[in-house]
Design a protein around this motif. Structure first.
Motif, mmCIF file in Angstrom:
data_model
loop_
_atom_site.group_PDB
_atom_site.id
_atom_site.type_symbol
_atom_site.label_atom_id
_atom_site.label_comp_id
_atom_site.label_asym_id
_atom_site.label_seq_id
_atom_site.Cartn_x
_atom_site.Cartn_y
_atom_site.Cartn_z
ATOM 1 N N UNK A 15 79.783 54.429 32.552
ATOM 2 C CA UNK A 15 79.050 53.168 32.477
ATOM 3 C C UNK A 15 77.601 53.457 32.852
ATOM 4 N N UNK A 16 76.705 53.289 31.884
ATOM 5 C CA UNK A 16 75.291 53.601 32.094
ATOM 6 C C UNK A 16 74.509 52.317 32.368
ATOM 7 N N UNK A 17 73.731 52.357 33.441
ATOM 8 C CA UNK A 17 72.981 51.176 33.879
ATOM 9 C C UNK A 17 71.685 51.042 33.082
ATOM 10 N N UNK A 18 71.442 49.821 32.588
ATOM 11 C CA UNK A 18 70.182 49.480 31.933
ATOM 12 C C UNK A 18 69.585 48.279 32.670
ATOM 13 N N UNK A 19 68.392 48.445 33.250
ATOM 14 C CA UNK A 19 67.768 47.365 34.002
ATOM 15 C C UNK A 19 66.982 46.449 33.068
ATOM 16 N N UNK A 20 67.209 45.157 33.225
ATOM 17 C CA UNK A 20 66.464 44.151 32.462
ATOM 18 C C UNK A 20 65.085 43.992 33.103
ATOM 19 N N UNK A 21 64.002 43.961 32.314
ATOM 20 C CA UNK A 21 62.653 43.776 32.892
ATOM 21 C C UNK A 21 62.593 42.532 33.775
ATOM 22 N N UNK A 22 61.905 42.660 34.916
ATOM 23 C CA UNK A 22 61.819 41.572 35.892
ATOM 24 C C UNK A 22 60.536 40.778 35.689
ATOM 25 N N UNK A 23 60.584 39.489 36.021
ATOM 26 C CA UNK A 23 59.420 38.629 35.840
ATOM 27 C C UNK A 23 58.296 38.941 36.830
ATOM 28 N N UNK A 24 58.634 39.494 37.978
ATOM 29 C CA UNK A 24 57.629 39.697 39.030
ATOM 30 C C UNK A 24 57.433 41.168 39.366
ATOM 31 N N UNK A 25 58.531 41.886 39.547
ATOM 32 C CA UNK A 25 58.439 43.249 40.069
ATOM 33 C C UNK A 25 58.614 44.303 38.984
ATOM 34 N N UNK A 26 57.966 45.428 39.213
ATOM 35 C CA UNK A 26 58.182 46.634 38.414
ATOM 36 C C UNK A 26 58.706 47.713 39.353
ATOM 37 N N UNK A 27 59.790 48.335 38.969
ATOM 38 C CA UNK A 27 60.403 49.353 39.835
ATOM 39 C C UNK A 27 59.991 50.755 39.408
ATOM 40 N N UNK A 28 59.685 51.584 40.373
ATOM 41 C CA UNK A 28 59.403 53.002 40.139
ATOM 42 C C UNK A 28 60.104 53.790 41.242
ATOM 43 N N UNK A 29 61.297 54.291 40.926
ATOM 44 C CA UNK A 29 62.078 54.989 41.946
ATOM 45 C C UNK A 29 62.553 54.007 42.999
ATOM 46 N N UNK A 30 62.216 54.284 44.255
ATOM 47 C CA UNK A 30 62.626 53.407 45.358
ATOM 48 C C UNK A 30 61.574 52.353 45.680
ATOM 49 N N UNK A 31 60.423 52.397 45.030
ATOM 50 C CA UNK A 31 59.334 51.465 45.319
ATOM 51 C C UNK A 31 59.261 50.349 44.282
ATOM 52 N N UNK A 32 58.753 49.209 44.736
ATOM 53 C CA UNK A 32 58.519 48.067 43.865
ATOM 54 C C UNK A 32 57.025 47.772 43.814
#
Length: 374
Positions: free
Chosen positions: A245-262
């Motif tokens: 099962x491969x995870x695909x993240x839906x784009x967020x309205x506020x945050x952008x994720x890069x590794x462990x940081x937002x």
């Protein structure tokens, strides 16, 4: 005529291992075999010499005797066996090519079902906090009517008459001996004589299965969760594959994720940037407030420690970075425009005192054009 040293015949050092001996012998056997050199007595002699050398050096006890006493220690052993090519080169080539084509050890082919991949879309919140999802997976599974055997209930598969239940057959061509999957039973070692009416003897049917998938907290886009044995059936006698099962993240309205940081961008009014103030911002764990110092410049980055994502592997807690962006006022009234013009004129009259960056910029432009003229 005295015999040549066996190591010299094979072209190897006295410390050569079994693999090196086998490789050297194979090379010479292919070069000097009588089938490839018909009528060439010298090639036949070289072939026999290489075979004798390999027979001695590939046997641990014979090699030890040869190393200690030379040819005298193995006079009675050299050339014994009488098997000629089939017992010498045939065996070694069967081992070599059997390894390449899946043989080597005999017995039925050990197969497994195909692995499957399922793309699961998650929100950022679900990925950060962890969740449990139910998914429906189409796949090939064991036939319930025959329990995956492929035979009609009450009957049983028969041993394959071609490979005699081994699942593999040996093909001989010249001096090559190649072991391959039995074409009759396709490696099963058995054939279906009375096929199941539900699966037509395949032992598998297509269906859908509902599975519950636990997603650990902190997974990122592209991460995989493996469900062992939930892939496709491999048919009679084979274990099923796995489901990834491969995870695909839906784009967020506020945050952008890069590794462990937002990361997020916070619009702030011109007045707040000049005079300072407090700005409320969202985090994944609730509301937070950042203090904007007076005279803050645009695109200033504020860091909120521990407000990012906890790493799913090492537990490291990331941070939240908020970039300040000045919002240019729109839809101004005439009065507001007049006030801004008055303020702007006042700032211009103050020169570098109020706008040091602008003053530095104009100085660099002047130097640039002065250099062009000179």
């Amino acid at each position: 005529m005295s015999k040549r040293d066996y190591y010299q015949v094979l072209g190897v050092n006295r410390s050569a291992g079994d693999d090196e001996l086998k490789k050297a012998y194979r090379r010479l056997a292919m070069k000097y075999h009588p089938d490839r050199n018909q009528g060439d007595a010298q090639a036949e002699a070289r072939f026999k010499e290489a075979k004798e050398a390999y027979d001695i050096l590939s046997d641990t006890q014979k090699r030890a005797a040869y190393d200690q006493f030379g040819h005298a220690g193995v006079e009675n052993a050299a050339g014994m066996g009488g098997g000629g090519f089939s017992e010498g080169v045939g065996d070694i080539f069967g081992d070599i090519f059997g390894d390449i084509f899946g043989g080597g050890g005999g017995g039925r082919r050990q197969s497994r079902g195909a692995d499957l991949r399922y793309n699961l879309e998650l929100s950022l919140e679900e990925a950060v906090q962890g969740t449990e999802k139910k998914i429906r997976v189409p796949r090939m599974s064991d036939c319930a009517a025959c329990n995956g055997s492929g035979s009609r209930p009450g009957s049983e598969p028969k041993t394959c008459g071609t490979c005699h239940g081994q699942g593999q057959v040996r093909m001989q061509q010249g001096f090559f001996s190649v072991q391959q999957t039995c074409p009759q039973c396709r490696g099963r070692g058995e054939v279906i004589t009375d096929p199941c009416g539900n699966c037509q003897g395949q032992g598998m049917v297509r269906d859908e299965k509902t599975l519950s998938v636990k997603i650990p907290a902190g997974v990122d886009d592209g991460d995989q969760v493996r469900l062992s044995g939930e892939g496709e059936s491999g048919g009679p006698g084979a274990r099923p594959g796995d489901l990834y099962v491969q995870v695909r993240l839906v784009p967020h309205d506020i945050f952008r994720r890069d590794g462990d940081n937002l990361y997020c961008e916070v619009p702030v009014s011109f007045a707040t940037m000049v005079l300072g103030g407090s700005v409320e911002i969202p985090t994944l764990s609730g509301r937070a407030t950042i203090k904007v110092p007076p005279e803050t410049q645009s695109e200033k980055m504020f860091r909120l420690r521990g407000k990012g994502v906890r790493n799913v592997r090492n537990g490291h807690q990331g941070d939240l970075y908020c970039k300040i962006a000045v919002e240019t006022p729109v839809n101004l009234t005439r009065h507001q425009k007049d006030l801004l013009k008055e303020l702007d004129q006042s700032l211009i009259e103050g020169g570098d005192r109020h706008s040091p960056r602008w003053g530095n910029w104009t100085s660099r432009i002047k130097s640039f054009f002065d250099d062009l003229v000179t």
